[in-house]
Motif scaffolding. Structure first.
Motif, PDB file in Angstrom:
ATOM      1  N   ILE A   1      -2.475  12.894   0.017  1.00 32.91           N
ATOM      2  CA  ILE A   1      -1.877  11.684   0.038  1.00 32.91           C
ATOM      3  C   ILE A   1      -2.344  10.828  -1.493  1.00 32.91           C
ATOM      4  O   ILE A   1      -3.354  11.184  -1.885  1.00 32.91           O
ATOM      5  CB  ILE A   1      -2.417  10.720   1.295  1.00 32.91           C
ATOM      6  CG1 ILE A   1      -1.799   9.314   1.481  1.00 32.91           C
ATOM      7  CG2 ILE A   1      -4.034  10.518   1.393  1.00 32.91           C
ATOM      8  CD1 ILE A   1      -2.050   8.413   2.751  1.00 32.91           C
ATOM      9  N   GLY A   2      -1.570  10.181  -1.587  1.00 27.38           N
ATOM     10  CA  GLY A   2      -1.994   9.252  -3.040  1.00 27.38           C
ATOM     11  C   GLY A   2      -2.898   7.938  -2.708  1.00 27.38           C
ATOM     12  O   GLY A   2      -3.207   7.738  -1.703  1.00 27.38           O
ATOM     13  N   ALA A   3      -3.646   7.512  -3.817  1.00 28.41           N
ATOM     14  CA  ALA A   3      -4.762   6.561  -3.645  1.00 28.41           C
ATOM     15  C   ALA A   3      -4.136   5.375  -3.328  1.00 28.41           C
ATOM     16  O   ALA A   3      -3.022   4.875  -3.748  1.00 28.41           O
ATOM     17  CB  ALA A   3      -5.491   6.645  -4.749  1.00 28.41           C
TER      18      ALA A   3
ATOM     19  N   HIS B   1       5.023  11.509  -0.785  1.00 26.83           N
ATOM     20  CA  HIS B   1       4.127  11.915  -1.984  1.00 26.83           C
ATOM     21  C   HIS B   1       4.372  13.387  -1.964  1.00 26.83           C
ATOM     22  O   HIS B   1       3.931  13.758  -3.245  1.00 26.83           O
ATOM     23  CB  HIS B   1       2.679  11.828  -1.301  1.00 26.83           C
ATOM     24  CG  HIS B   1       1.386  11.860  -2.387  1.00 26.83           C
ATOM     25  ND1 HIS B   1       1.360  11.405  -3.533  1.00 26.83           N
ATOM     26  CD2 HIS B   1       0.597  12.914  -2.290  1.00 26.83           C
ATOM     27  CE1 HIS B   1       0.329  11.889  -4.091  1.00 26.83           C
ATOM     28  NE2 HIS B   1      -0.185  12.831  -3.329  1.00 26.83           N
ATOM     29  N   TRP B   2       4.200  14.251  -0.963  1.00 26.14           N
ATOM     30  CA  TRP B   2       4.541  15.662  -1.339  1.00 26.14           C
ATOM     31  C   TRP B   2       5.785  15.888  -1.947  1.00 26.14           C
ATOM     32  O   TRP B   2       5.780  17.072  -2.732  1.00 26.14           O
ATOM     33  CB  TRP B   2       4.664  16.253   0.128  1.00 26.14           C
ATOM     34  CG  TRP B   2       3.460  16.020   0.990  1.00 26.14           C
ATOM     35  CD1 TRP B   2       2.207  15.402   0.863  1.00 26.14           C
ATOM     36  CD2 TRP B   2       3.497  16.390   2.453  1.00 26.14           C
ATOM     37  NE1 TRP B   2       1.444  15.551   2.298  1.00 26.14           N
ATOM     38  CE2 TRP B   2       2.062  16.013   3.047  1.00 26.14           C
ATOM     39  CE3 TRP B   2       4.314  16.880   3.177  1.00 26.14           C
ATOM     40  CZ2 TRP B   2       1.773  16.321   4.410  1.00 26.14           C
ATOM     41  CZ3 TRP B   2       4.154  17.142   4.607  1.00 26.14           C
ATOM     42  CH2 TRP B   2       2.895  16.805   5.000  1.00 26.14           C
TER      43      TRP B   2
ATOM     44  N   VAL C   1       0.889  -1.192   0.097  1.00 24.78           N
ATOM     45  CA  VAL C   1       0.059   0.046   0.008  1.00 24.78           C
ATOM     46  C   VAL C   1       0.768   1.396   0.003  1.00 24.78           C
ATOM     47  O   VAL C   1       0.410   2.319  -0.594  1.00 24.78           O
ATOM     48  CB  VAL C   1      -0.909   0.275   1.141  1.00 24.78           C
ATOM     49  CG1 VAL C   1      -0.186   0.193   2.626  1.00 24.78           C
ATOM     50  CG2 VAL C   1      -2.187   1.207   1.079  1.00 24.78           C
ATOM     51  N   GLY C   2       2.071   1.297   0.518  1.00 28.31           N
ATOM     52  CA  GLY C   2       2.818   2.481   0.526  1.00 28.31           C
ATOM     53  C   GLY C   2       3.126   3.022  -0.588  1.00 28.31           C
ATOM     54  O   GLY C   2       3.247   4.318  -0.646  1.00 28.31           O
ATOM     55  N   PHE C   3       3.366   2.450  -1.695  1.00 28.56           N
ATOM     56  CA  PHE C   3       3.861   2.693  -3.077  1.00 28.56           C
ATOM     57  C   PHE C   3       2.546   3.499  -3.628  1.00 28.56           C
ATOM     58  O   PHE C   3       2.722   4.703  -4.281  1.00 28.56           O
ATOM     59  CB  PHE C   3       4.372   1.592  -3.846  1.00 28.56           C
ATOM     60  CG  PHE C   3       4.730   2.148  -5.195  1.00 28.56           C
ATOM     61  CD1 PHE C   3       5.892   2.616  -5.389  1.00 28.56           C
ATOM     62  CD2 PHE C   3       3.938   1.970  -6.390  1.00 28.56           C
ATOM     63  CE1 PHE C   3       6.445   3.172  -6.674  1.00 28.56           C
ATOM     64  CE2 PHE C   3       4.516   2.245  -7.563  1.00 28.56           C
ATOM     65  CZ  PHE C   3       5.610   2.873  -7.624  1.00 28.56           C
ATOM     66  N   GLY C   4       1.542   3.039  -3.220  1.00 30.29           N
ATOM     67  CA  GLY C   4       0.143   3.748  -3.764  1.00 30.29           C
ATOM     68  C   GLY C   4       0.037   5.160  -3.228  1.00 30.29           C
ATOM     69  O   GLY C   4      -0.490   6.195  -3.842  1.00 30.29           O
ATOM     70  N   PHE C   5       0.259   5.142  -1.548  1.00 28.60           N
ATOM     71  CA  PHE C   5       0.110   6.333  -1.161  1.00 28.60           C
ATOM     72  C   PHE C   5       1.182   7.537  -1.442  1.00 28.60           C
ATOM     73  O   PHE C   5       0.824   8.268  -1.509  1.00 28.60           O
ATOM     74  CB  PHE C   5       0.427   5.983   0.466  1.00 28.60           C
ATOM     75  CG  PHE C   5      -0.811   5.404   1.251  1.00 28.60           C
ATOM     76  CD1 PHE C   5      -2.032   5.534   0.667  1.00 28.60           C
ATOM     77  CD2 PHE C   5      -0.633   4.473   2.371  1.00 28.60           C
ATOM     78  CE1 PHE C   5      -3.050   5.143   1.474  1.00 28.60           C
ATOM     79  CE2 PHE C   5      -1.717   4.057   2.880  1.00 28.60           C
ATOM     80  CZ  PHE C   5      -2.809   4.301   2.637  1.00 28.60           C
ATOM     81  N   MET C   6       2.306   6.903  -1.857  1.00 31.34           N
ATOM     82  CA  MET C   6       3.340   7.872  -2.355  1.00 31.34           C
ATOM     83  C   MET C   6       3.336   8.228  -3.819  1.00 31.34           C
ATOM     84  O   MET C   6       3.530   9.550  -4.046  1.00 31.34           O
ATOM     85  CB  MET C   6       4.616   7.138  -2.019  1.00 31.34           C
ATOM     86  CG  MET C   6       6.053   8.068  -2.205  1.00 31.34           C
ATOM     87  SD  MET C   6       7.380   7.439  -1.516  1.00 31.34           S
ATOM     88  CE  MET C   6       8.476   8.399  -1.789  1.00 31.34           C
TER      89      MET C   6
END
Length: 419
Positions: free
Chosen positions: A75-77, A142-143, A61-66
């Protein structure tokens, strides 16, 4: 871009990922050497946990958030286990890019373990390592590297309208190191000092590590791995311009490292009457951390100056945190990664050849750097306070007194590193 160019870039990216992965044993040896032998298994185990947990959660999930949501929003989806949402703009394979980003995520989590060494419950360490890899690192990532608001170069974006430029952190002084340092600082406060670290008058007492040999080997490995950490962030090696950029970053990275070590050696020699080897090891790391944000943007002379500044400041930061704030950080992670990560990010705004204040660029770029580091580290501090104090209240962060006195290795793991 031709298949050959993409192939060369992919090989370079994965080779750099291997070098950054090799920094894990560097951290492990460095932290183990600076702490006591009775806790060595615990230290080594934590470094494995960081990468094991971080790899699974960042993929899940972290890669998607980033990197999700095309870089928009806070935050990314999330895209659970599914990488099809992402296409690298330079055509690099998504799975390879995921691996490159995974090793950076694991590094951020690993920084925390050193400051909280010798007194943290292993089970609770696993919990906060999960939270760092799952949410804290991917959001601020992500930012910045995920194309979010700090890196949005559109004409109508907040950063462009406010400063006329975006935040710059080439390889992670802020994104990786300052975040890890701030979390380490908060974690050390939440835990409290080791037994025997301060007397009844709050005077600091040295608790020597068991092997400067291990610590030195760890620093050499980290120094070596940094040549993947910084030059690898170029993510391209196919063209002449790419090769020149990589070579430049290699040079600035090394100059900052040696300058940091020399500065710390000289300051300790003057201040304490003898050159401190242990502090010089941290001085080298301080120079490396400081140059990581602007290694692509500053001149060789600028990198040397940044390394010197970080090496000098490190000595006083470690002393201040230890003797004035009475915060026990066994390996100096708060100073090396936190203080020097912040310092390096800000110094980029001064020494960058294109846009830096000392090169006639005015205050705009420095302002962008200042806003970026404040927001990133405020996020780390607030989430760190919530995380560590919630864990402390609900389950307890710290081992019992007897466990701490006799060593975490036997009580937490039933094993000893030295039989």
């Amino acid at each position: 871009m031709t298949d050959l160019s993409i192939g060369l870039n992919t090989v370079w990216m994965l080779l750099a990922a291997m070098l950054v992965f090799f920094m894990q044993p560097g951290f492990a040896f460095c932290e183990a050497g600076f702490t006591r032998s009775k806790n060595t298994v615990n230290i080594l185990f934590k470094n494995f946990v960081d990468f094991m947990v971080g790899s699974v959660l960042f993929w899940f999930v972290g890669f998607g958030f980033m990197f999700g949501s095309n870089g928009e929003g806070f935050i990314g989806a999330p895209n659970f286990c599914d990488l099809s949402f992402y296409t690298h703009p330079a055509g690099l394979p998504t799975e390879g890019f995921l691996m490159f980003q995974t090793v950076f995520c694991a590094t951020s989590a690993t920084i925390v373990s050193g400051a909280m060494a010798e007194r943290t419950k292993f089970s609770m360490y696993v919990v906060y390592s999960i939270l760092i890899s799952l949410i804290i690192y991917p959001v601020e990532g992500h930012w910045t590297w995920g194309g979010g608001w700090l890196m949005n170069g559109a004409e109508d974006s907040f950063m462009m309208k406010t400063f006329g430029c975006t935040f710059h952190d080439f390889a992670g002084s802020a994104v990786v190191h300052s975040v890890g340092g701030v979390l380490a600082f908060i974690g050390a406060i939440a835990l409290g000092p080791r037994i025997g670290k301060y007397d009844k008058n709050k005077k600091s007492k040295a608790i020597p590590g068991h092997s400067l040999t291990l610590a030195a080997l760890g620093v050499f490995i980290l120094w070596f791995g940094w040549f993947g950490f910084n030059p690898g962030s170029q993510l391209a090696a196919a063209t002449a311009a790419d090769r020149e950029a990589i070579s430049h970053v290699f040079l600035t990275t090394n100059l900052a490292a040696v300058a940091g070590g020399i500065a710390t050696m000289c300051v300790t020699w003057i201040k304490y009457g003898k050159p401190s080897f242990s502090l010089t090891l941290n001085g080298i790391l301080a120079g490396l951390v400081g140059i990581t944000a602007g290694c692509d943007a500053v001149s060789p002379l600028g990198s040397l100056i940044i390394g010197l500044i970080c090496g000098v400041v490190l000595v006083f930061a470690i002393e201040f945190i230890d003797t004035k704030l009475h915060i026990d950080d066994p390996v100096g992670a708060s100073s090396v990664h936190g203080v020097c990560g912040i310092l390096g990010t800000l110094l980029t705004g001064l020494f960058a050849v294109d846009g830096g204040l000392f090169y006639g660029g005015g205050w705009n770029f420095f302002g962008a750097q200042l806003l970026g580091i404040v927001c990133i580290d405020l996020w780390a501090a607030v989430t760190g306070i919530i995380m560590f104090y919630t864990i402390k209240k609900v389950a307890g962060l710290r081992v019992d007194r007897r466990v701490e006195e006799e060593g975490l290795d036997i009580y937490e793991h039933g094993e000893s590193a030295y039989n």
